[in-house]
Design an enzyme around this catalytic site. Structure first.
Site, PDB file in Angstrom:
ATOM      1  N   ASP A 175      21.107 -46.173  74.972  1.00 32.77           N
ATOM      2  CA  ASP A 175      20.701 -47.618  73.916  1.00 32.77           C
ATOM      3  C   ASP A 175      19.067 -47.277  73.747  1.00 32.77           C
ATOM      4  O   ASP A 175      18.377 -47.430  75.164  1.00 32.77           O
ATOM      5  CB  ASP A 175      21.106 -49.090  74.570  1.00 32.77           C
ATOM      6  CG  ASP A 175      20.469 -50.097  74.388  1.00 32.77           C
ATOM      7  OD1 ASP A 175      22.081 -50.997  73.728  1.00 32.77           O
ATOM      8  OD2 ASP A 175      19.753 -50.204  73.384  1.00 32.77           O
ATOM      9  N   ASP A 188      20.549 -48.582  67.137  1.00 31.69           N
ATOM     10  CA  ASP A 188      19.942 -47.448  68.432  1.00 31.69           C
ATOM     11  C   ASP A 188      20.394 -47.656  69.661  1.00 31.69           C
ATOM     12  O   ASP A 188      20.470 -47.685  71.034  1.00 31.69           O
ATOM     13  CB  ASP A 188      18.880 -49.057  68.592  1.00 31.69           C
ATOM     14  CG  ASP A 188      19.086 -49.915  69.902  1.00 31.69           C
ATOM     15  OD1 ASP A 188      20.044 -50.649  69.951  1.00 31.69           O
ATOM     16  OD2 ASP A 188      18.721 -50.584  70.740  1.00 31.69           O
ATOM     17  N   GLU A 189      22.032 -47.866  69.363  1.00 34.44           N
ATOM     18  CA  GLU A 189      22.814 -47.145  71.081  1.00 34.44           C
ATOM     19  C   GLU A 189      24.121 -46.104  70.273  1.00 34.44           C
ATOM     20  O   GLU A 189      24.828 -46.630  68.636  1.00 34.44           O
ATOM     21  CB  GLU A 189      23.415 -48.380  71.057  1.00 34.44           C
ATOM     22  CG  GLU A 189      24.545 -49.316  70.995  1.00 34.44           C
ATOM     23  CD  GLU A 189      24.711 -50.804  71.346  1.00 34.44           C
ATOM     24  OE1 GLU A 189      24.902 -50.279  72.267  1.00 34.44           O
ATOM     25  OE2 GLU A 189      24.803 -51.583  71.173  1.00 34.44           O
TER      26      GLU A 189
HETATM   27  P1  TTP Z   1      19.724 -54.566  71.434  1.00 35.27           P
HETATM   28  O1  TTP Z   1      19.438 -53.523  71.601  1.00 35.27           O
HETATM   29  O2  TTP Z   1      20.432 -55.271  70.962  1.00 35.27           O
HETATM   30  O3  TTP Z   1      17.923 -54.803  72.165  1.00 35.27           O
HETATM   31  P2  TTP Z   1      16.320 -54.169  71.680  1.00 35.27           P
HETATM   32  O4  TTP Z   1      16.896 -52.407  71.528  1.00 35.27           O
HETATM   33  O5  TTP Z   1      15.737 -54.672  71.242  1.00 35.27           O
HETATM   34  O6  TTP Z   1      15.904 -54.420  73.200  1.00 35.27           O
HETATM   35  P3  TTP Z   1      16.846 -53.521  74.482  1.00 35.27           P
HETATM   36  O7  TTP Z   1      15.569 -53.318  75.618  1.00 35.27           O
HETATM   37  O8  TTP Z   1      17.244 -54.822  75.476  1.00 35.27           O
HETATM   38  O9  TTP Z   1      18.321 -52.376  73.964  1.00 35.27           O
HETATM   39  O10 TTP Z   1      19.018 -54.131  69.360  1.00 35.27           O
HETATM   40  C1  TTP Z   1      18.553 -53.002  69.171  1.00 35.27           C
HETATM   41  C2  TTP Z   1      17.764 -53.498  67.453  1.00 35.27           C
HETATM   42  O11 TTP Z   1      18.782 -54.245  66.379  1.00 35.27           O
HETATM   43  C3  TTP Z   1      16.667 -54.437  68.337  1.00 35.27           C
HETATM   44  O12 TTP Z   1      15.235 -54.480  68.462  1.00 35.27           O
HETATM   45  C4  TTP Z   1      16.435 -56.061  66.768  1.00 35.27           C
HETATM   46  C5  TTP Z   1      17.794 -55.628  66.058  1.00 35.27           C
HETATM   47  N1  TTP Z   1      18.733 -56.994  66.725  1.00 35.27           N
HETATM   48  C6  TTP Z   1      19.052 -58.058  65.733  1.00 35.27           C
HETATM   49  O13 TTP Z   1      17.759 -57.901  64.841  1.00 35.27           O
HETATM   50  N2  TTP Z   1      19.036 -58.565  65.907  1.00 35.27           N
HETATM   51  C7  TTP Z   1      20.090 -58.992  67.337  1.00 35.27           C
HETATM   52  O14 TTP Z   1      20.297 -60.750  67.752  1.00 35.27           O
HETATM   53  C8  TTP Z   1      20.112 -58.428  68.427  1.00 35.27           C
HETATM   54  C9  TTP Z   1      20.264 -58.347  69.836  1.00 35.27           C
HETATM   55  C10 TTP Z   1      19.347 -57.006  67.729  1.00 35.27           C
HETATM   56 MG    MG Z   2      18.141 -51.421  72.654  1.00 34.35          MG
END
Ligand code: TTP
Ligand code: MG
Length: 387
Positions: free
Chosen positions: A11, A105-106
Site C-alpha cells: 500500500d 494504491d494497493e
Molecule cells: P489509502 O491507501 O487509504 O490512503 P493513503 O495512501 O493516502 O495513506 P496511507 O499511507 O495511510 O495508505 O488511499 C489511497 C488514496 O486514495 C489516497 O491517497 C487518496 C484516495 N482516498 C480518497 O480519495 N478518499 C478516501 O477516503 C481515502 C481513504 C483515500
Molecule cells: Mg495508501
C-alpha cells in the site's frame, strides 16, 4: 528452511499527497491536504506532516483546516494519480503474475513458488520497495504473512515506508490487543453488538466459544472466529480468473458531498476499464455499491445491451445508477463499482460498432498505449466529478 509466509500486501504511503510532494519539492516536509477547498469539501488524503495535526482522509475540509490552518490545500490531479498507479502495478507485475489489485494504491501478491526466482519473500519485499523508491521516488508499506488478512494488517502496522512480517506463531501476540474492528469485514455496527458483552479486542473475541458468537453474530460468526485465530483461506484472485473486476473505497467518515463521491466513482470506472482492456475482457453487467446512513448498503445493477470495455460506457452506466440514487442523497460511507459477466474480447469483430463507440475505443487505446510506454506522464481525460 521453508517459510510460512505466502502473501504480500503493498500500500502506497499518503498516495495522492506523496505524488504532489514528489512533483513539487517546495511541498516536501510540509502539511499537504488533497481535496476540494470549499464548505462541503472533503480531504482525500493528508500528508504525514498534516496527520500530526489530526488531519485524515474523508474528513470535512473545514475541520482539517481548523486543525492545521497552515496546511497547503491542493485539488488533486486524479488522471495523474491513475498513471502513477499504473506504473506501480507494472512494477508489481514483474515479481509475480498472481496480483489482485484492491484499490488505486494497493494490491495483494501471492508469492507462493516465486522464491526460486526471487529469493526469500523478505528479499522480494525489499526489491519492490527499492524499485518504487528508485523508479518512482515514492514509498510504499508492505506486509508479509501466511494469508491475506494478516498481510493487509501487517502493511498498516509500520506506515510510512514500513515492512512488517507476521509469522504464524506470532498471530496470538499480534492480534490479541487489537480492536475487533481490525478483523476483515467487521464494521462499527457489529462491534456495537459485541461491546455490551465486554468484547472489545480480538483477544476478547477469541476466548468466546463459536456457539456464543453465533448467537450474537449469526451467519458471520464462523468467519470472525477464524480470523481471530489468524485463519483466512481466501485466495488471491487475479483479474484473469476473476468473475468480476471491481474497485471500492471505504471512507473513514460519511461523505456529505455528492460530487466527491462521484469523482471517486469516476476514478473507479477508469481503473476498471483499464483492467478489463489489459486482461482482454468485456463486461455485460455493471454494479454500483453504496453504503450510507446507518450502514445500510444497496447495490444497483445494469445489464448492457452489448459487452463493453470502453471506459466512458462503463462510467455512463455507473453514473446513471448513482445519480438516480443520489436524487435522495445521503452521506456515503462506501462507494464501489464492479464490472461483471465478463466475456473474452480477443479478436472479436465489431461489425455494428457505432462511430461514437469507435471514437471512444480509439481514445482508450491511445490512453492505454501512452500510459504503458511512458508511465506517469502527461495525459489526462476530461469528465468525472462534474454533473
Ligand atoms: P489509502 O491507501 O487509504 O490512503 P493513503 O495512501 O493516502 O495513506 P496511507 O499511507 O495511510 O495508505 O488511499 C489511497 C488514496 O486514495 C489516497 O491517497 C487518496 C484516495 N482516498 C480518497 O480519495 N478518499 C478516501 O477516503 C481515502 C481513504 C483515500
Ligand atoms: Mg495508501
Amino acid at each position: 528452511m521453508s517459510s510460512d509466509l505466502r502473501i504480500l500486501h503493498l500500500d502506497m504511503d499518503a498516495f495522492f499527497a506523496a505524488v504532489e510532494q514528489r512533483d513539487d519539492p517546495s511541498l516536501r516536509g510540509k502539511p499537504v491536504l488533497i481535496g476540494h477547498d470549499g464548505p462541503r469539501g472533503v480531504v482525500a488524503t493528508a500528508s504525514y506532516e498534516a496527520r500530526l495535526f489530526g488531519c485524515h482522509s474523508a474528513q470535512p475540509m473545514i475541520v482539517a483546516k481548523r486543525r492545521c490552518p497552515h496546511a497547503i490545500i491542493l485539488p488533486g490531479r486524479h488522471a495523474h494519480y491513475r498513471e502513477v498507479s499504473q506504473q506501480m502495478f507494472a512494477i508489481l507485475d514483474s515479481v509475480s503474475p498472481a496480483i489482485e489489485p484492491l484499490s488505486i494504491d494497493e494490491a495483494f501478491i501471492d508469492l507462493e513458488g516465486t522464491q526460486r526466482l526471487h529469493g526469500s519473500l523478505e528479499a522480494t519485499a525489499g526489491q519492490l520497495k527499492a524499485r518504487i523508491a528508485d523508479e518512482m521516488d515514492l514509498t510504499a508499506s508492505v506486509g508479509l504473512a501466511p494469508n491475506k488478512f494478516l498481510a493487509k494488517l501487517a502493511s498498516d502496522m509500520d506506515k510510512p515506508d514500513g515492512c512488517t512480517v507476521i509469522h504464524a506463531d506470532e498471530v496470538e501476540r499480534v492480534l490479541s490487543p487489537l480492536p475487533v474492528t481490525c478483523l476483515w469485514g467487521l464494521g462499527r455496527a457489529t462491534a456495537a453488538r459485541l461491546e455490551p458483552h465486554g468484547v472489545r479486542t480480538i483477544g476478547d473475541l477469541r476466548v468466546r466459544p463459536l456457539n456464543w458468537l453465533e448467537r450474537i453474530l449469526g451467519g458471520e460468526a464462523k468467519r470472525f472466529y477464524n480470523l481471530a485465530r489468524g485463519i483466512d483461506a481466501r485466495r488471491v484472485v487475479t483479474d484473469r480468473e476473476a468473475k468480476s473486476i471491481g474497485h471500492e473505497q471505504t471512507f473513514q467518515v460519511d461523505v456529505a458531498d455528492p460530487s466527491t463521491v462521484r469523482r471517486v466513482l469516476f476514478d473507479q470506472a477508469e481503473q476498471v476499464g483499464g483492467r478489463l482492456r489489459r486482461q482482454e475482457f468485456q463486461a455485460q453487467g455493471v454494479t454500483v455499491k453504496i453504503r450510507f446512513g446507518d450502514f445500510e448498503t444497496i447495490t444497483r445493477s445494469t445489464t448492457l445491451p452489448d459487452p463493453t470495455d470502453i471506459t466512458m460506457e462503463l462510467w455512463e452506466t455507473a453514473r446513471n445508477m448513482f445519480d438516480a440514487w443520489a436524487a435522495n442523497f445521503q452521506p456515503v460511507r462506501l462507494i464501489g463499482m464492479t464490472a461483471e459477466r465478463l466475456t473474452r474480447s480477443e479478436g472479436q469483430m465489431r461489425l455494428f460498432s457505432e462511430p461514437k463507440q469507435e471514437q471512444q475505443r480509439e481514445i482508450d487505446n491511445v490512453m492505454d498505449r501512452i500510459k504503458k510506454k511512458m508511465g506517469a506522464s502527461a495525459i489526462r481525460r476530461g469528465g468525472g466529478g462534474k454533473k
